[in-house]
Each structure stands twice: as C-alpha cells, then as structure tokens.
Design an enzyme around this catalytic site. Structure first.
Site, PDB file in Angstrom:
ATOM      1  N   GLU A   1      -0.087   4.637  -0.462  1.00 19.62           N
ATOM      2  CA  GLU A   1      -1.299   6.133  -0.542  1.00 19.62           C
ATOM      3  C   GLU A   1      -0.473   7.800  -0.724  1.00 19.62           C
ATOM      4  O   GLU A   1       0.327   7.016   0.960  1.00 19.62           O
ATOM      5  CB  GLU A   1      -2.441   5.839  -0.073  1.00 19.62           C
ATOM      6  CG  GLU A   1      -3.777   4.486  -0.391  1.00 19.62           C
ATOM      7  CD  GLU A   1      -4.583   5.380   0.766  1.00 19.62           C
ATOM      8  OE1 GLU A   1      -4.068   4.528   2.544  1.00 19.62           O
ATOM      9  OE2 GLU A   1      -5.903   5.031   0.373  1.00 19.62           O
TER      10      GLU A   1
ATOM     11  N   TYR B   1       0.985  -0.912  -0.032  1.00 19.13           N
ATOM     12  CA  TYR B   1      -0.059  -0.206  -0.333  1.00 19.13           C
ATOM     13  C   TYR B   1       1.155   1.555  -0.172  1.00 19.13           C
ATOM     14  O   TYR B   1       1.716   0.937   1.303  1.00 19.13           O
ATOM     15  CB  TYR B   1      -0.722  -0.018   1.010  1.00 19.13           C
ATOM     16  CG  TYR B   1      -2.537  -0.543   0.561  1.00 19.13           C
ATOM     17  CD1 TYR B   1      -2.879   0.417  -0.174  1.00 19.13           C
ATOM     18  CD2 TYR B   1      -2.879  -1.351   1.493  1.00 19.13           C
ATOM     19  CE1 TYR B   1      -4.198   0.591  -0.244  1.00 19.13           C
ATOM     20  CE2 TYR B   1      -4.316  -1.803   0.719  1.00 19.13           C
ATOM     21  CZ  TYR B   1      -5.381  -0.540   0.100  1.00 19.13           C
ATOM     22  OH  TYR B   1      -6.779  -0.668  -0.068  1.00 19.13           O
TER      23      TYR B   1
ATOM     24  N   LYS C   1      -1.871   0.837 -25.072  1.00 19.57           N
ATOM     25  CA  LYS C   1      -1.557   1.060 -26.524  1.00 19.57           C
ATOM     26  C   LYS C   1      -0.936   1.237 -27.354  1.00 19.57           C
ATOM     27  O   LYS C   1       0.125   0.380 -27.570  1.00 19.57           O
ATOM     28  CB  LYS C   1      -2.843   2.292 -27.233  1.00 19.57           C
ATOM     29  CG  LYS C   1      -4.500   1.693 -26.269  1.00 19.57           C
ATOM     30  CD  LYS C   1      -5.295   2.923 -27.071  1.00 19.57           C
ATOM     31  CE  LYS C   1      -6.348   2.631 -25.915  1.00 19.57           C
ATOM     32  NZ  LYS C   1      -6.915   3.574 -24.620  1.00 19.57           N
TER      33      LYS C   1
ATOM     34  N   THR D   1      -3.230   6.476 -22.034  1.00 20.94           N
ATOM     35  CA  THR D   1      -3.225   5.088 -21.510  1.00 20.94           C
ATOM     36  C   THR D   1      -1.764   4.720 -22.015  1.00 20.94           C
ATOM     37  O   THR D   1      -1.019   5.152 -22.386  1.00 20.94           O
ATOM     38  CB  THR D   1      -4.108   3.748 -22.269  1.00 20.94           C
ATOM     39  OG1 THR D   1      -3.865   4.116 -23.388  1.00 20.94           O
ATOM     40  CG2 THR D   1      -5.269   4.305 -21.178  1.00 20.94           C
TER      41      THR D   1
ATOM     42  N   ARG E   1      -1.649  -2.459 -18.843  1.00 25.80           N
ATOM     43  CA  ARG E   1      -2.694  -1.294 -18.856  1.00 25.80           C
ATOM     44  C   ARG E   1      -2.689  -0.246 -17.584  1.00 25.80           C
ATOM     45  O   ARG E   1      -3.030  -0.600 -16.531  1.00 25.80           O
ATOM     46  CB  ARG E   1      -3.721  -2.106 -18.265  1.00 25.80           C
ATOM     47  CG  ARG E   1      -4.108  -3.436 -18.957  1.00 25.80           C
ATOM     48  CD  ARG E   1      -4.878  -4.134 -19.027  1.00 25.80           C
ATOM     49  NE  ARG E   1      -6.712  -3.369 -19.379  1.00 25.80           N
ATOM     50  CZ  ARG E   1      -6.635  -3.501 -20.864  1.00 25.80           C
ATOM     51  NH1 ARG E   1      -6.462  -4.328 -21.651  1.00 25.80           N
ATOM     52  NH2 ARG E   1      -7.648  -2.219 -22.060  1.00 25.80           N
TER      53      ARG E   1
ATOM     54  N   ASP F   1      -5.559  14.088 -25.667  1.00 28.78           N
ATOM     55  CA  ASP F   1      -5.688  12.649 -24.877  1.00 28.78           C
ATOM     56  C   ASP F   1      -4.979  12.206 -25.828  1.00 28.78           C
ATOM     57  O   ASP F   1      -5.426  12.235 -27.002  1.00 28.78           O
ATOM     58  CB  ASP F   1      -7.635  12.272 -25.004  1.00 28.78           C
ATOM     59  CG  ASP F   1      -7.618  10.637 -24.504  1.00 28.78           C
ATOM     60  OD1 ASP F   1      -5.741   9.779 -24.583  1.00 28.78           O
ATOM     61  OD2 ASP F   1      -8.624  10.227 -24.343  1.00 28.78           O
TER      62      ASP F   1
HETATM   63  N1  DSN Z   1     -11.479   1.355 -25.280  1.00 25.00           N
HETATM   64  C1  DSN Z   1     -10.764   1.788 -25.689  1.00 25.00           C
HETATM   65  C2  DSN Z   1     -10.115   1.537 -27.504  1.00 25.00           C
HETATM   66  O1  DSN Z   1     -10.488   0.343 -27.317  1.00 25.00           O
HETATM   67  O2  DSN Z   1     -10.451   2.777 -28.650  1.00 25.00           O
HETATM   68  C3  DSN Z   1     -10.449   3.533 -25.410  1.00 25.00           C
HETATM   69  O3  DSN Z   1     -10.716   2.882 -24.372  1.00 25.00           O
END
Ligand code: DSN
Length: 390
Positions: free
Chosen positions: A48, A46, A225, A222, A231, A196
């Site tokens: 925090e 933990y 990708k 994120t 993730r 984003d």
């Molecule tokens: N799920 C993602 C995507 O496939 O683009 C976006 O949140």
C-alpha cells in the site's frame, strides 16, 4: 497444479482459446513472460502506498518493479519524466476512469462523454455506471449520416453544457479521433481533456494511430487490449497537481494494496511493446482490420462509418430487419468457432442485450500471425455462417 478441478478448467479454457478464431476487439494473447510474472510470488506482497512511501516493510524490490513499470510507460509513449506523470496501480480500466473523476471532477459535475450506443464506454458517464450517478453525463453521439464524430456539434454542446471534463475515447468507434479538435473544444470551455485510449493504446505505442499525448491533460488506458499486456490500467497526467490528486484517488481513495504481480507483468508488456517487432505488429493489426472490413463490405454487409482506421470494425448485421439481430449473429458465429461480441450501433433501434450489430477486432488474430489473406478468408466464413438458412 494440485487442485484438479481448477487445473481441468484452465486446461479446457486454454484449449478453447487455441481452437477458436478470436475477434473480440478488446482481447489479445499475452506472452509467456507476462503469464510468468502474473503467476509469480509478487502476488504475496502488500505494498500500500507508492514507491519509497509504503505502509509496509519489505518493499525494496517491489519499489524497483513499480518504478521500472512507470519508467517504461513514459518511455513507450515518448513522454519526459517531470513533464508527464503516470500511475500504474489501477486494477483495470473502469476504476482508472472513475479515479480521474474522483480526483478532478466535483461530485455532481459534468462529464461530456460518448454515449454507449454511439461507441463510448459505461465509465464515460452512463447512468448505470457510478460515473453517471455521482456525476452527470453530457452524452454525445456521431453524425447520423457519416456515423463519425461531428466536431462542430461537439463544440456547440460543450458551449451549452460547460462540462468539467471531456472524455475522448471509445470501445466501439472504428475511426481516428481528432485529439487536436477535442483539445480546442475543451480549452474553449475550460474543461479538462481526458483521452481513454484503452482500445488503441497498442496502436499508439506502435505508431500506427495518432498519439493523444500532445493534446490531452489526462490519458487513461487499459493494458490488455491492443497493448497486449495483462489485465490492468494506467493513468497518465501532465499537470503535477492533477497527478497528485489522481494518486490520492487511487490510493487511499479507491484501492488498497496494488497488485504488484500485475504491475511487473505490465512492465514486461511495456518493454515488449517498445520494439520494432511490436511496431510492425501494430501496423499489421490495422491492415488486417481493413482487409476484414473490406471483404465483409464486398459481401454485402453494412460496416458502420463505411470502414475502419483501427483494429475495430462494427458491422450492422440487422440491416433494418433484412439481416440478423446481433445476438443471433454472435451465437451463430460462436457455434462455428468464431468469437465476437454483439454490439449496439449508432442510432440503435433494438436493445443492448440484443442489439443490431457485432463488433470485430483484429488484435488477437494478428498476434497469432494472421495476415490480410487470412482475414479475407475469415470474412467469407463469417458471411457464410450469417447467411446460412436456420
Ligand atoms: N469490455 C471492454 C470492451 O470490450 O471494450 C471495455 O470495458
């Protein structure tokens, strides 16, 4: 693994992933090191708070990990410490985006974001997301003819609506976004510009797509990708006051203990992305998407906006009733071992659960070493499956 049921399912999923051609534009395949960090003892801790300011003891090593992740994040995108700030604790993309609104937009304020059907994300202010409930979306789309962003109409919309924040970014827009133009529009109406870059972060890191950092006030992304990490998500901000508010919005505002196993895996992925090998990978991702898109076009499929500048392709499979609905296209392809997702297209005339198109991406298959000739072959297979008589 002692749990035989889960062990069996993991084995099955691993085999499934190996067997299929993965064209989901938001997925990728992480390294063994990333997997090792995710499955490490760091998950027991933990922590925090933030490095050197934790609510629990025993965090000396954890602090070093989180600091390293932050250093690597800034370094990867060429940002100077003290000029840019980064929070590496968001559990994923949606909470990262919402945290920015919590921090910087008064409840009831306006988020000017791309509508879902035009290629935006739920958290760009869509009404089914909290971002469209606590705040009001000012949606924008793409030009009907070109199916690309029309910056003149964006300027007019911003002037009319005076949004608090403008979100540039997408989940299903295949083209380059002009961040300079977005910045001009945001400045002219006194709005914050948030980019984003979840989808194209790996391409920015690999210098294969324009960087938003010269123009944005806040950048969210994120990690899983095109960036090929676990993730997770990160929030970059330029203004120290914004950064302090964003930190507070993440913890204690929205989250509790950060997932430090995930943060260690993020640090690894950021290190992996800061290499010539990754830069070559990012360029290949774009070449592969172009090869796939061009071949599909040659075979008679309508590609939204006429092509792609990124890892992502949007195909109109419905073609005004002459082709297949997106759901059937996606189901057929899955049966043939090609994994894609059904997707709405600009000016969508069907429903989100059975839209007019499919979205394809080249990131995962490029990680597997595929080149342009492979992608052309995949395009021909897609064509054959979609054109087969029922
Ligand atoms: N799920 C993602 C995507 O496939 O683009 C976006 O949140």
């Amino acid at each position: 693994m002692k749990d035989k049921q889960i062990a069996k399912l993991i084995k099955e999923e691993k085999a499934r992933q190996k067997k299929v051609i993965n064209l989901i534009a938001s997925e990728n395949i992480v390294s063994a090191d990333v997997l090792e960090a995710l499955g490490s003892e760091l998950t027991n801790k933990y922590a925090e708070g933030y490095p050197d300011k934790r609510y629990y003891g025993g965090n000396k090593i954890i602090d070093k990990i989180e600091k390293l992740a932050k250093e690597r994040a800034l370094k990867l995108f060429g940002l100077k410490k003290g000029k840019w700030f980064v929070n590496v604790q968001p559990l994923s993309g949606s909470p990262a985006n919402v945290a920015v609104y919590v921090a910087l937009v008064p409840v009831g304020g306006k988020i000017m974001g791309m509508s879902l059907t035009a290629g935006g994300h739920l958290t760009h202010g869509h009404k089914v997301s909290i971002s469209g409930n606590f705040w009001k979306q000012v949606p924008f789309g793409v030009d009907e003819k070109t199916e690309t962003l029309d910056y003149k109409s964006l300027q007019k919309l911003a002037e009319k609506e005076a949004p608090n924040i403008i979100v540039a970014g997408f989940t299903a827009y295949p083209r380059i976004v002009d961040f300079k133009k977005f910045s001009k529009i945001a400045k002219s109406v006194g709005a914050i510009l948030m980019v984003d870059m979840s989808h194209f972060a790996g391409l920015v890191a690999g210098k294969a797509y324009p960087s938003p950092f010269d123009y944005a006030d806040v950048v969210t992304t994120t990690v899983h990708k095109t960036l090929r990490g676990p993730r997770s998500a990160m929030i970059f901000s330029k203004n120290p006051e914004h950064a302090a508010k964003i930190d507070k919005a993440i913890f204690p505002g929205m989250q509790g203990g950060p997932h430090e196993n995930q943060i260690a895996a993020v640090a690894i992925a950021l290190g992996e992305a800061n290499t010539p090998k990754f830069r070559k990978y990012a360029k290949q991702v774009i070449k592969n998407a172009a090869a796939l898109s061009n071949e599909l076009k040659k075979l008679g499929w309508r590609i939204i906006s006429g092509g792609t500048d990124s890892h992502l392709i949007l195909v109109d499979t419905w073609m005004g009733g002459k082709g297949l609905p997106g759901k059937e296209a996606s189901d057929r392809l899955e049966r043939a071992g090609i994994i894609v997702n059904k997707n709405t297209i600009p000016g969508e005339s069907r429903s989100p659960m059975d839209p007019s198109g499919i979205r394809l991406g080249s990131a995962a298959e490029t990680t597997r070493g595929r080149k342009e000739a492979d992608m052309r072959k995949i395009a021909r297979k897609i064509d054959k499956v979609l054109r087969a008589k029922k």
